[in-house]
Design an enzyme around this catalytic site. Sequence first.
Site, PDB file in Angstrom:
ATOM      1  N   ASN A  90      11.353  -9.905  -4.678  1.00  0.00           N
ATOM      2  CA  ASN A  90      12.549  -9.340  -4.064  1.00  0.00           C
ATOM      3  C   ASN A  90      12.258  -8.189  -3.106  1.00  0.00           C
ATOM      4  O   ASN A  90      13.095  -7.860  -2.268  1.00  0.00           O
ATOM      5  CB  ASN A  90      13.466  -8.855  -5.191  1.00  0.00           C
ATOM      6  CG  ASN A  90      14.594  -7.989  -4.704  1.00  0.00           C
ATOM      7  OD1 ASN A  90      15.555  -8.471  -4.114  1.00  0.00           O
ATOM      8  ND2 ASN A  90      14.482  -6.678  -4.935  1.00  0.00           N
ATOM      9  N   TYR A 155      13.213  -8.547  10.837  1.00  0.00           N
ATOM     10  CA  TYR A 155      13.801  -8.833   9.523  1.00  0.00           C
ATOM     11  C   TYR A 155      14.289 -10.271   9.462  1.00  0.00           C
ATOM     12  O   TYR A 155      13.974 -11.008   8.514  1.00  0.00           O
ATOM     13  CB  TYR A 155      14.959  -7.865   9.264  1.00  0.00           C
ATOM     14  CG  TYR A 155      15.591  -8.025   7.909  1.00  0.00           C
ATOM     15  CD1 TYR A 155      15.005  -7.453   6.785  1.00  0.00           C
ATOM     16  CD2 TYR A 155      16.765  -8.746   7.750  1.00  0.00           C
ATOM     17  CE1 TYR A 155      15.574  -7.589   5.532  1.00  0.00           C
ATOM     18  CE2 TYR A 155      17.350  -8.890   6.502  1.00  0.00           C
ATOM     19  CZ  TYR A 155      16.755  -8.313   5.392  1.00  0.00           C
ATOM     20  OH  TYR A 155      17.332  -8.462   4.151  1.00  0.00           O
TER      21      TYR A 155
END
Length: 255
Positions: A90, A155
């Site tokens: 994560n 990103y």
Amino acid sequence: MTALNDRVAIVTGAASGIGAASAIALAAAGARVCCADLDEKGALAVADEITRAGGHAFGLRADVAVPEDNTAMVAAAAERYGAVHIAHLNAGTGYTAGVLDFPIEEWDRTMAVNLRGVFLGLQASARAMVDAGGGSIVITSSSAGLSGVGAASAYSASKHGVLGLTKSAALDLAPYGIRVNAVCPGFVASNEAVAQLAGGMGAKIPVGRVGQPEDIAHLVAFLAGDNASYITGSVYPIDGGSGAGTRVLKPGPRA
């Protein structure tokens, strides 16, 4: 929930937000959890919260972009609890700038954490899962992995890459009994600052609110368990309906 009794889980980016909620949810379901984060103090605090609630967890510092840190993280979980069965990869980072002005060092760092870091964590945890006879890996991508986002080219590119990695790894690891899936959160109020930034965004989301870390954690815990045993290579948007489309027309009389 006791569906994950006798399972050992690793969560990266576990010091806050989705990672912290995931570690807590996995522990509540019976797993013993290694909480890993670059923020060691935060990881230890989450592990302490789990322990005080009656669960089993420990925290450690790990930079997921460093191969040796991934190896050490998995080794620590296996040494402490005997095996590794679950990994929620994560940890992530981001930087905002237009594509014409995006600094190359920030591009490299974003890719190092969000894509290389996931690959390294997947590789290290999957090797331990082979020894354990199988397992489940859940990767955090993003709604930015499903569509482009302005001023966030690195990103978005990294999160798109994560989805390709998820699907390829699912094919490679299926013969070993290891499942690999990805979750794609939309806007999540992962900390107080982000929650304040949300402002009136909730009204623009079909379900009428922004996401909470626990919304993602519940799906992660499900994908980690045996009730998801026929699910691998799948991608799950979890965005309150934002990705379904744009609601332009208002209900009214038949035209």
